[in-house]
Design an enzyme around this catalytic site. Structure first.
Site, PDB file in Angstrom:
ATOM      1  N   ASN A 149     115.176  14.614  44.406  1.00 41.99           N
ATOM      2  CA  ASN A 149     115.354  13.792  43.183  1.00 41.99           C
ATOM      3  C   ASN A 149     114.110  12.918  42.967  1.00 41.99           C
ATOM      4  O   ASN A 149     113.525  12.430  43.747  1.00 41.99           O
ATOM      5  CB  ASN A 149     116.777  13.490  43.052  1.00 41.99           C
ATOM      6  N   CYS A 170     119.147  22.689  42.975  1.00 44.29           N
ATOM      7  CA  CYS A 170     120.260  21.871  43.160  1.00 44.29           C
ATOM      8  C   CYS A 170     121.509  22.381  43.438  1.00 44.29           C
ATOM      9  O   CYS A 170     121.573  23.761  43.051  1.00 44.29           O
ATOM     10  CB  CYS A 170     120.287  20.928  41.922  1.00 44.29           C
ATOM     11  N   HIS A 171     122.610  21.922  43.693  1.00 43.55           N
ATOM     12  CA  HIS A 171     123.948  22.499  44.018  1.00 43.55           C
ATOM     13  C   HIS A 171     125.249  21.852  43.041  1.00 43.55           C
ATOM     14  O   HIS A 171     126.140  22.368  43.343  1.00 43.55           O
ATOM     15  CB  HIS A 171     124.430  22.488  45.362  1.00 43.55           C
ATOM     16  N   HIS A 201     121.530  17.833  36.474  1.00 43.03           N
ATOM     17  CA  HIS A 201     122.754  17.049  36.453  1.00 43.03           C
ATOM     18  C   HIS A 201     123.178  16.872  34.941  1.00 43.03           C
ATOM     19  O   HIS A 201     123.736  15.919  34.948  1.00 43.03           O
ATOM     20  CB  HIS A 201     122.116  15.721  36.857  1.00 43.03           C
ATOM     21  N   TYR A 258     124.428   8.662  33.109  1.00 43.27           N
ATOM     22  CA  TYR A 258     123.444   9.574  32.265  1.00 43.27           C
ATOM     23  C   TYR A 258     124.015   9.508  30.707  1.00 43.27           C
ATOM     24  O   TYR A 258     123.146   9.930  29.963  1.00 43.27           O
ATOM     25  CB  TYR A 258     123.358  11.088  32.512  1.00 43.27           C
TER      26      TYR A 258
END
Length: 488
Positions: A149, A170-171, A201, A258
């Site tokens: 990241n 990413c997971h 994300h 975010y």
């Protein structure tokens, strides 16, 4: 098959072991070479000993090398995997601590928001160094798999400026799908078919089908609200589902930072988060978790080494994308996953240059994205706010333009909800000065930033955040693990 995989930042011990054992679950890969590289000889020695133990216990011909000479590790590599954290936990602590002085409370702070933007400034020059080495010494057509990241910024820089074939991994999508399958009563996540698209994300489950039946908003809201655990841990995420009509991949804590609506006042923060685990919104939660994990590994290393003597069980192969991508590329066994790539028309209502995360298929011809996806308008609007910040952040990191960096931070949704322009300008000065050793592109701007800070009249506060916990000692961690073992 015989080829070389280089892992940069291999001192990320737990994650490196997971990638290693996942890849060795592919029968054709037993003869490959893993070249580990890191700036820490200490960490390299520990992880090499663990991986050597895995190889020995499983009687494999796999070769493992370790070196602090990155170019040597990359020489001839067909695949390069990055899981670096530039500046380590020392710089990361400033990513959390300094914004708190200006009222900005982050749970993770490694994607956007003030911490994520500065993290990107540290990473991008190093990413470009990786790319230069890949172009010069890696195998022709080598593929760069970035796990580090801020995912979108790092991948953006590698593709646009590094000129290397790059995919970001990413997971979050997998974890979100597991939750949805559980609340809907599915026996396995495999029963769930979904299209998940957006940016890293901030990816959205825009189509959900269980055994071929379409699952709508009302059914999903009811399922989450009825769940005894997720109804408490994912309050913010459920609220976004109610308002947007689709579920976000990202954890309660990540998602909260975010958006400009949930973490801008201390009383609002405590209303929406859950303190049962760091990932649900705790102030600086991931920093605490990472610090405890590092301390635990250092202290309990003999246990980790002993555990490496176990047989690799292909049934326990994780859902991390890397091993599945390599298997598809090398064996032509098709793999479907969600990948971070340049948009180029994949999502119709996001910019072409943005790094998006969306479904794709992998075979021997490469990663093939499913194009023509249109996000719901609210999802696109939320993604756009972050994309604009990411673009400015990448360009600032490349140019060393501190004014553009300040504008990027100013336009961050949460920062803008909390801080004034004057506060943002001072906060960025303070962060650049504190992290100067990892920000070579801003060396020219540091003296002036110090001068401005010495004359500033803007007041800051000594604030730990709305929901901060102290780092637990090894003794406390042992006691907690023992209690969990007793309760089963």
């Amino acid at each position: 098959m015989s080829f070389k995989i280089a892992i940069i930042g291999a001192g990320s011990v737990g994650f490196t072991k997971k990638l290693f054992t996942d890849i060795l679950c592919v029968p054709e890969f037993k003869d490959i070479e893993f070249a580990l590289t890191d700036i820490s000889e200490h960490n390299l020695a520990m992880i090499k000993a663990i991986l050597d133990r895995v190889v020995e216990a499983n009687k494999l011909p796999t070769k493992v090398t370790a070196t602090t000479d990155r170019r040597k590790a990359l020489d001839g590599a067909r695949y390069i995997i990055s899981c670096v954290r530039v500046g380590g936990l020392e710089a990361y602590a400033d990513d959390i601590r300094i914004p708190l002085k200006y009222g900005i409370d982050q749970c993770v702070g490694d994607t956007i928001c003030a911490g994520g933007i500065l993290y990107g400034q540290r990473n991008i020059p190093v990413i470009l160094d990786f790319c230069k080495d890949i172009r010069e010494v890696a195998a022709t057509g080598a593929k760069f798999l970035n796990y580090a990241n801020p995912m979108a910024m790092n991948t953006w820089a590698a593709i646009e400026y590094g000129k290397v074939d790059t995919v970001g991994l990413c997971h979050g999508v997998q974890h979100g799908a597991e939750q949805i399958a559980e609340v809907l009563g599915a026996k396995s996540p495999r029963e769930l078919d979904y299209v998940c698209s957006g940016i890293n994300h901030q990816t959205w489950f825009i189509d959900l089908r269980l055994d071929g039946r379409k699952v709508g908003k009302d059914e999903l809201v009811a399922a989450f609200e009825a769940h005894p655990v997720y109804s408490q841990q994912e309050k913010l995420r459920i609220d976004v589902l109610k308002r947007f009509g689709v579920y976000s991949t990202e954890s309660n804590g990540h998602l909260s930072e975010y958006l400009p609506w949930y973490r801008k006042r201390p009383d609002e923060i405590t209303r929406w988060i859950d303190m049962s685990d760091w990932i649900h919104g705790e102030t600086g939660g991931y920093l605490r978790y990472s610090t405890e994990t590092r301390n635990w590994f250092e202290t309990e290393y003999p246990q980790f080494l002993e555990a490496a003597s176990k047989q690799i069980d292909p049934a326990k192969r994780s859902n991390e994308h890397a091993s599945h991508i390599l298997e598809a590329l090398e064996t032509n066994r098709v793999y479907r996953g969600h990948f971070n790539v340049r948009n180029d028309g994949v999502i119709s209502n996001l910019p072409q240059d943005a790094i998006i995360e969306s479904p794709g298929f992998v075979d021997r011809f490469g990663i093939n994205m499913a194009a023509g996806i249109t996000l719901p308008e609210a999802c696109a609007a939320t993604c756009m706010a972050s994309i604009n910040v990411q673009r400015m952040s990448v360009h600032a990191a490349i140019s060393g333009d501190i004014d553009l960096l300040k504008l990027a931070v100013l336009h961050d949704p949460l920062v803008g909800a909390v801080s004034t322009p004057e506060e943002v300008w001072q906060m960025v000065d303070e962060m650049v000065v504190a992290q100067a050793q990892w920000l070579p592109q801003y060396a020219h701007a540091v003296p002036a930033a110090k001068e401005r800070l010495s004359k500033s009249a803007i007041k800051t506060r000594d604030w730990a955040g709305a929901a901060r916990r102290n780092v637990r000692s090894i003794e406390e961690l042992r006691a907690e693990k023992a209690a969990l073992k007793q309760t089963g």
